[in-house]
Design a protein around this motif. Structure first.
Motif, PDB file in Angstrom:
ATOM      1  N   HIS A  20       0.855  -1.186   0.000  1.00  0.00           N
ATOM      2  CA  HIS A  20       0.000   0.000   0.000  1.00  0.00           C
ATOM      3  C   HIS A  20       0.892   1.237   0.000  1.00  0.00           C
ATOM      4  O   HIS A  20       2.109   1.137   0.151  1.00  0.00           O
ATOM      5  CB  HIS A  20      -0.926   0.009   1.225  1.00  0.00           C
ATOM      6  CG  HIS A  20      -0.182   0.185   2.506  1.00  0.00           C
ATOM      7  ND1 HIS A  20       0.538  -0.833   3.106  1.00  0.00           N
ATOM      8  CD2 HIS A  20      -0.022   1.270   3.287  1.00  0.00           C
ATOM      9  CE1 HIS A  20       1.093  -0.376   4.223  1.00  0.00           C
ATOM     10  NE2 HIS A  20       0.780   0.896   4.359  1.00  0.00           N
ATOM     11  N   ASN A  21       0.283   2.396  -0.156  1.00  0.00           N
ATOM     12  CA  ASN A  21       1.035   3.645  -0.049  1.00  0.00           C
ATOM     13  C   ASN A  21       0.208   4.680   0.702  1.00  0.00           C
ATOM     14  O   ASN A  21      -0.964   4.459   1.006  1.00  0.00           O
ATOM     15  CB  ASN A  21       1.477   4.153  -1.424  1.00  0.00           C
ATOM     16  CG  ASN A  21       0.334   4.683  -2.254  1.00  0.00           C
ATOM     17  OD1 ASN A  21      -0.839   4.433  -1.967  1.00  0.00           O
ATOM     18  ND2 ASN A  21       0.656   5.413  -3.299  1.00  0.00           N
ATOM     19  N   HIS A  22       0.857   5.783   1.022  1.00  0.00           N
ATOM     20  CA  HIS A  22       0.208   6.899   1.714  1.00  0.00           C
ATOM     21  C   HIS A  22       0.432   8.147   0.863  1.00  0.00           C
ATOM     22  O   HIS A  22       1.439   8.836   1.030  1.00  0.00           O
ATOM     23  CB  HIS A  22       0.806   7.095   3.115  1.00  0.00           C
ATOM     24  CG  HIS A  22       0.821   5.865   3.955  1.00  0.00           C
ATOM     25  ND1 HIS A  22      -0.317   5.291   4.448  1.00  0.00           N
ATOM     26  CD2 HIS A  22       1.842   5.079   4.361  1.00  0.00           C
ATOM     27  CE1 HIS A  22       0.006   4.215   5.141  1.00  0.00           C
ATOM     28  NE2 HIS A  22       1.307   4.053   5.096  1.00  0.00           N
TER      29      HIS A  22
ATOM     30  N   GLU B 173      10.268  -9.150   6.840  1.00  0.00           N
ATOM     31  CA  GLU B 173      10.659  -8.769   5.495  1.00  0.00           C
ATOM     32  C   GLU B 173       9.974  -7.453   5.185  1.00  0.00           C
ATOM     33  O   GLU B 173       8.749  -7.360   5.265  1.00  0.00           O
ATOM     34  CB  GLU B 173      10.209  -9.860   4.526  1.00  0.00           C
ATOM     35  CG  GLU B 173      10.617  -9.627   3.100  1.00  0.00           C
ATOM     36  CD  GLU B 173      10.182 -10.786   2.216  1.00  0.00           C
ATOM     37  OE1 GLU B 173      10.899 -11.792   2.161  1.00  0.00           O
ATOM     38  OE2 GLU B 173       9.090 -10.665   1.624  1.00  0.00           O
ATOM     39  N   GLN B 174      10.777  -6.458   4.845  1.00  0.00           N
ATOM     40  CA  GLN B 174      10.245  -5.137   4.535  1.00  0.00           C
ATOM     41  C   GLN B 174      10.473  -4.844   3.067  1.00  0.00           C
ATOM     42  O   GLN B 174      11.577  -5.005   2.561  1.00  0.00           O
ATOM     43  CB  GLN B 174      10.918  -4.063   5.378  1.00  0.00           C
ATOM     44  CG  GLN B 174      10.397  -2.672   5.146  1.00  0.00           C
ATOM     45  CD  GLN B 174       8.962  -2.502   5.591  1.00  0.00           C
ATOM     46  OE1 GLN B 174       8.615  -2.848   6.714  1.00  0.00           O
ATOM     47  NE2 GLN B 174       8.109  -1.989   4.720  1.00  0.00           N
ATOM     48  N   MET B 175       9.419  -4.399   2.376  1.00  0.00           N
ATOM     49  CA  MET B 175       9.528  -3.985   0.988  1.00  0.00           C
ATOM     50  C   MET B 175       9.191  -2.508   0.909  1.00  0.00           C
ATOM     51  O   MET B 175       8.211  -2.046   1.492  1.00  0.00           O
ATOM     52  CB  MET B 175       8.555  -4.774   0.099  1.00  0.00           C
ATOM     53  CG  MET B 175       8.698  -4.463  -1.410  1.00  0.00           C
ATOM     54  SD  MET B 175       7.925  -2.931  -2.007  1.00  0.00           S
ATOM     55  CE  MET B 175       6.195  -3.316  -1.900  1.00  0.00           C
ATOM     56  N   VAL B 176      10.040  -1.757   0.184  1.00  0.00           N
ATOM     57  CA  VAL B 176       9.792  -0.355  -0.130  1.00  0.00           C
ATOM     58  C   VAL B 176      10.191  -0.166  -1.589  1.00  0.00           C
ATOM     59  O   VAL B 176      11.284  -0.572  -1.987  1.00  0.00           O
ATOM     60  CB  VAL B 176      10.622   0.613   0.751  1.00  0.00           C
ATOM     61  CG1 VAL B 176      10.335   2.062   0.379  1.00  0.00           C
ATOM     62  CG2 VAL B 176      10.372   0.372   2.226  1.00  0.00           C
ATOM     63  N   GLU B 177       9.317   0.429  -2.373  1.00  0.00           N
ATOM     64  CA  GLU B 177       9.662   0.683  -3.775  1.00  0.00           C
ATOM     65  C   GLU B 177      10.705   1.791  -3.880  1.00  0.00           C
ATOM     66  O   GLU B 177      10.667   2.754  -3.127  1.00  0.00           O
ATOM     67  CB  GLU B 177       8.423   1.106  -4.559  1.00  0.00           C
ATOM     68  CG  GLU B 177       7.482  -0.036  -4.851  1.00  0.00           C
ATOM     69  CD  GLU B 177       6.337   0.382  -5.747  1.00  0.00           C
ATOM     70  OE1 GLU B 177       6.051   1.592  -5.867  1.00  0.00           O
ATOM     71  OE2 GLU B 177       5.707  -0.512  -6.322  1.00  0.00           O
TER      72      GLU B 177
ATOM     73  N   GLU C 227       7.577   9.742   0.431  1.00  0.00           N
ATOM     74  CA  GLU C 227       6.197  10.144   0.139  1.00  0.00           C
ATOM     75  C   GLU C 227       5.594   9.327  -0.996  1.00  0.00           C
ATOM     76  O   GLU C 227       6.192   9.167  -2.062  1.00  0.00           O
ATOM     77  CB  GLU C 227       6.190  11.628  -0.243  1.00  0.00           C
ATOM     78  CG  GLU C 227       4.827  12.159  -0.551  1.00  0.00           C
ATOM     79  CD  GLU C 227       4.855  13.634  -0.911  1.00  0.00           C
ATOM     80  OE1 GLU C 227       3.919  14.063  -1.609  1.00  0.00           O
ATOM     81  OE2 GLU C 227       5.787  14.347  -0.504  1.00  0.00           O
ATOM     82  N   SER C 228       4.423   8.784  -0.737  1.00  0.00           N
ATOM     83  CA  SER C 228       3.588   8.071  -1.711  1.00  0.00           C
ATOM     84  C   SER C 228       4.159   6.745  -2.220  1.00  0.00           C
ATOM     85  O   SER C 228       3.581   6.135  -3.110  1.00  0.00           O
ATOM     86  CB  SER C 228       3.265   8.974  -2.916  1.00  0.00           C
ATOM     87  OG  SER C 228       2.652  10.171  -2.479  1.00  0.00           O
ATOM     88  N   ARG C 229       5.267   6.251  -1.678  1.00  0.00           N
ATOM     89  CA  ARG C 229       5.873   4.999  -2.149  1.00  0.00           C
ATOM     90  C   ARG C 229       5.125   3.790  -1.597  1.00  0.00           C
ATOM     91  O   ARG C 229       4.728   3.738  -0.436  1.00  0.00           O
ATOM     92  CB  ARG C 229       7.332   4.882  -1.717  1.00  0.00           C
ATOM     93  CG  ARG C 229       8.234   5.924  -2.269  1.00  0.00           C
ATOM     94  CD  ARG C 229       8.790   5.577  -3.648  1.00  0.00           C
ATOM     95  NE  ARG C 229       9.642   6.653  -4.104  1.00  0.00           N
ATOM     96  CZ  ARG C 229      10.932   6.739  -3.840  1.00  0.00           C
ATOM     97  NH1 ARG C 229      11.548   5.799  -3.174  1.00  0.00           N
ATOM     98  NH2 ARG C 229      11.609   7.789  -4.269  1.00  0.00           N
ATOM     99  N   TYR C 230       4.991   2.792  -2.446  1.00  0.00           N
ATOM    100  CA  TYR C 230       4.383   1.539  -2.011  1.00  0.00           C
ATOM    101  C   TYR C 230       5.360   0.786  -1.111  1.00  0.00           C
ATOM    102  O   TYR C 230       6.577   0.817  -1.318  1.00  0.00           O
ATOM    103  CB  TYR C 230       3.995   0.678  -3.222  1.00  0.00           C
ATOM    104  CG  TYR C 230       2.715   1.163  -3.861  1.00  0.00           C
ATOM    105  CD1 TYR C 230       1.483   0.716  -3.390  1.00  0.00           C
ATOM    106  CD2 TYR C 230       2.749   2.088  -4.889  1.00  0.00           C
ATOM    107  CE1 TYR C 230       0.299   1.174  -3.949  1.00  0.00           C
ATOM    108  CE2 TYR C 230       1.574   2.551  -5.464  1.00  0.00           C
ATOM    109  CZ  TYR C 230       0.351   2.097  -4.986  1.00  0.00           C
ATOM    110  OH  TYR C 230      -0.810   2.554  -5.537  1.00  0.00           O
TER     111      TYR C 230
END
Length: 139
Positions: free
Chosen positions: A54-56, A71-75, A96-99
């Motif tokens: 998801h993103n914010h 496990e952490q995923m960040v685009e 900001e706004s990254r999934y």
């Protein structure tokens, strides 16, 4: 409650957002203690559980791993998923706004402290189909 009492909050003293994947207790938020520029709280994830990608929009996020492993995923800036194993003491910055997504891969609970800036992304969580509001002292 006085202003000085609102400055010190434990997760058990505030409403908890409960979901099938875990819980979020907002200990800092405009409605909790008048915070104006950010919100934050404690996330608890059971073994094998996590929140989906998801993103914010319009908000940055900081995730600090208190306990457990996951496990952490960040685009990245190109939209490619960057996945890392994380554990206690790790700080994750979500631009900001990254999934992003988090999965507890350990055999026990995982606890995080999250901060959103500006405050507000947590309001959208109330629209999720598995959202339940748990008042202090319940459950």
């Amino acid at each position: 409650m006085s202003e000085s009492e609102k400055m010190f909050r434990y997760p058990k003293e505030v409403n908890t957002f409960a979901f099938d994947w875990g819980r979020l207790a907002l200990t800092v938020a405009p409605e909790v203690n008048g915070a104006e520029r950010f919100s934050g709280g404690v996330v608890d994830l059971a073994a094998g559980q996590g929140h989906s990608r998801h993103n914010h929009p319009g908000s940055e996020e900081i995730i600090f791993v208190i306990s457990g492993t996951g496990e952490q995923m960040v685009e990245d800036e190109a939209g490619n998923p960057v996945v890392r194993q994380v554990g206690p003491g790790c700080t994750i910055y979500v631009p900001e706004s990254r999934y992003h997504s988090t999965l507890n891969t350990g055999s026990g609970p995982m606890q995080l402290f999250v901060v959103y800036s500006p405050a507000g992304p947590e309001r959208a969580l109330r629209d999720l189909p598995d959202f339940r509001l748990v008042p202090p002292g319940a459950e």
